[in-house]
Scaffold this active site. Structure first.
Site, PDB file in Angstrom:
ATOM      1  N   LYS A 179       0.820  -1.221   0.000  1.00  0.00           N
ATOM      2  CA  LYS A 179       0.000   0.000   0.000  1.00  0.00           C
ATOM      3  C   LYS A 179       0.850   1.265   0.000  1.00  0.00           C
ATOM      4  CE  LYS A 179      -2.255  -0.808   3.836  1.00  0.00           C
ATOM      5  NZ  LYS A 179      -1.853  -2.170   4.191  1.00  0.00           N
ATOM      6  N   ARG A 207      -9.354   1.860   9.242  1.00  0.00           N
ATOM      7  CA  ARG A 207      -9.109   0.439   9.474  1.00  0.00           C
ATOM      8  C   ARG A 207     -10.209  -0.192  10.327  1.00  0.00           C
ATOM      9  NH1 ARG A 207      -3.095   0.943   8.981  1.00  0.00           N
ATOM     10  NH2 ARG A 207      -2.181  -1.115   8.859  1.00  0.00           N
ATOM     11  N   ARG A 256      11.332  -7.763   4.015  1.00  0.00           N
ATOM     12  CA  ARG A 256      11.393  -6.308   4.213  1.00  0.00           C
ATOM     13  C   ARG A 256      11.837  -5.972   5.637  1.00  0.00           C
ATOM     14  NH1 ARG A 256       5.911  -2.877   3.646  1.00  0.00           N
ATOM     15  NH2 ARG A 256       5.545  -3.753   5.693  1.00  0.00           N
ATOM     16  N   ARG A 283      11.867  -2.537  10.659  1.00  0.00           N
ATOM     17  CA  ARG A 283      10.647  -1.979  11.244  1.00  0.00           C
ATOM     18  C   ARG A 283      10.315  -2.699  12.545  1.00  0.00           C
ATOM     19  NH1 ARG A 283       6.043  -0.439   7.038  1.00  0.00           N
ATOM     20  NH2 ARG A 283       4.877  -1.734   8.475  1.00  0.00           N
ATOM     21  N   ARG A 331      -0.835  -9.103  12.889  1.00  0.00           N
ATOM     22  CA  ARG A 331      -1.361  -7.988  12.087  1.00  0.00           C
ATOM     23  C   ARG A 331      -2.342  -8.505  11.046  1.00  0.00           C
ATOM     24  NH1 ARG A 331       3.346  -4.867   9.474  1.00  0.00           N
ATOM     25  NH2 ARG A 331       1.809  -3.270   9.022  1.00  0.00           N
TER      26      ARG A 331
HETATM   27  P1  AMP Z   1       0.828   0.563   8.424  1.00  0.00           P
HETATM   28  O1  AMP Z   1       2.128   1.191   8.102  1.00  0.00           O
HETATM   29  O2  AMP Z   1      -0.337   1.238   7.762  1.00  0.00           O
HETATM   30  O3  AMP Z   1       0.818  -0.921   8.194  1.00  0.00           O
HETATM   31  O4  AMP Z   1       0.590   0.771   9.997  1.00  0.00           O
HETATM   32  C1  AMP Z   1       1.498   0.254  10.947  1.00  0.00           C
HETATM   33  C2  AMP Z   1       0.796   0.073  12.289  1.00  0.00           C
HETATM   34  O5  AMP Z   1       0.304   1.332  12.762  1.00  0.00           O
HETATM   35  C3  AMP Z   1      -0.433  -0.829  12.261  1.00  0.00           C
HETATM   36  O6  AMP Z   1      -0.097  -2.203  12.383  1.00  0.00           O
HETATM   37  C4  AMP Z   1      -1.209  -0.322  13.464  1.00  0.00           C
HETATM   38  O7  AMP Z   1      -0.640  -0.789  14.662  1.00  0.00           O
HETATM   39  C5  AMP Z   1      -0.954   1.166  13.405  1.00  0.00           C
HETATM   40  N1  AMP Z   1      -1.972   1.861  12.595  1.00  0.00           N
HETATM   41  C6  AMP Z   1      -1.791   2.501  11.413  1.00  0.00           C
HETATM   42  N2  AMP Z   1      -2.933   3.023  10.953  1.00  0.00           N
HETATM   43  C7  AMP Z   1      -3.886   2.709  11.867  1.00  0.00           C
HETATM   44  C8  AMP Z   1      -5.284   2.938  11.946  1.00  0.00           C
HETATM   45  N3  AMP Z   1      -5.948   3.593  10.967  1.00  0.00           N
HETATM   46  N4  AMP Z   1      -5.933   2.469  13.053  1.00  0.00           N
HETATM   47  C9  AMP Z   1      -5.286   1.820  14.022  1.00  0.00           C
HETATM   48  N5  AMP Z   1      -3.971   1.549  14.001  1.00  0.00           N
HETATM   49  C10 AMP Z   1      -3.270   1.972  12.933  1.00  0.00           C
END
Ligand code: AMP
Length: 191
Positions: free
Chosen positions: A13, A88, A127, A133, A144
Site C-alpha cells: 500500500k 481500518r 522487508r 521496522r 497484524r
Molecule cells: P501501516 O504502516 O499502515 O501498516 O501501519 C502500521 C501500524 O500502525 C499498524 O499495524 C497499526 O498498529 C498502526 N496503525 C496505522 N494506521 C492505523 C489505523 N488507521 N488504526 C489503528 N492503528 C493503525
C-alpha cells in the site's frame, strides 16, 4: 481528488500510495508513518503507542482519529489526499464520513490491493530485514494479518456497497501494480 488505499498488511500500500499521490498531485497520508515517526522521535504519542504497534495491534480509534484529523487540516491536504492505512475500523469509517460531510466533500474511489497472503508474509519478513521496522517479526506479522481480517476486511464490503471499491491485483513488481492501479483509476474516474 480524495482516495483511500486498502489491503492486507504487506500488500504494498505505502509504495503504491506514493506513486498514486504523485500522479494526482495529492499527498499520500499514512497513519502508520505518522505513528512510526512519533515512536522514532519519542514523542508522548510515540511512547503511548509503541507497544501496541510492536505487537501488531491497532492504535485506539480515539488517538488515530485525532492524528488523522490534525493531519487533514494541514495546508497540503486542502485540495485532496490519498489515505493509506486509514480507515481500518468501522468507527474510523464513520468518523471519516462525518469529517467529509462537515466539509461537504466526498470520496472519489477506494483502491483495494488484493494479494496472496502467504506470499506477502514472506515478503514482509524479507522487508523486515532491510528496513528494521519494529512491527515486522513473524509473530507480529501473523497477528497484524489476523487483526486485519477481523477489523478491516469488513470495510471492503462497506465501500463495495457504496460503489466506490476498485479491486486491483497487488501481486507483481511495483511498476506492474502501479500501472494496473492507475489504469483502473483512470477508467473509473476519467482522469
Ligand atoms: P501501516 O504502516 O499502515 O501498516 O501501519 C502500521 C501500524 O500502525 C499498524 O499495524 C497499526 O498498529 C498502526 N496503525 C496505522 N494506521 C492505523 C489505523 N488507521 N488504526 C489503528 N492503528 C493503525
Amino acid at each position: 481528488m480524495r482516495l483511500l488505499i486498502m489491503g492486507p498488511p504487506g500488500a504494498g500500500k505505502g509504495t503504491q500510495a506514493a506513486i498514486i499521490g504523485e500522479h494526482y498531485g495529492v499527498p499520500a497520508i499514512s497513519t502508520g508513518n505518522i505513528f512510526r515517526t512519533a515512536i522514532t522521535n519519542r514523542t508522548e504519542l510515540g511512547e503511548r503507542i509503541k507497544r501496541i504497534i510492536s505487537e501488531g495491534g491497532y492504535v485506539p480509534d480515539s488517538l488515530t482519529l485525532k492524528v488523522l484529523i490534525e493531519r487533514l487540516q494541514e495546508e497540503d491536504a486542502k485540495d485532496g489526499w490519498l489515505l493509506d492505512g486509514f480507515p481500518r475500523t468501522l468507527r474510523q469509517v464513520k468518523a471519516l464520513d462525518g469529517e467529509l460531510k462537515v466539509h461537504n466533500l466526498h470520496l472519489d474511489a477506494v483502491v483495494s490491493l488484493t494479494a496472496d497472503e502467504e506470499a506477502i508474509v514472506q515478503r514482509m519478513l524479507k522487508r523486515a530485514e532491510i528496513e528494521n521496522r519494529p512491527d515486522d517479526n513473524e509473530e507480529t506479522i501473523r497477528n497484524r494479518m489476523e487483526v486485519y481480517h477481523e477489523q478491516t476486511d469488513p470495510l471492503l464490503d462497506v465501500y463495495r456497497e457504496r460503489g466506490l471499491l476498485i479491486e486491483v491485483d497487488g501481486m507483481g513488481d511495483v511498476g506492474e501494480v502501479s500501472q494496473r492501479v492507475l489504469a483502473a483509476l483512470a477508467e473509473r474516474l476519467g482522469r
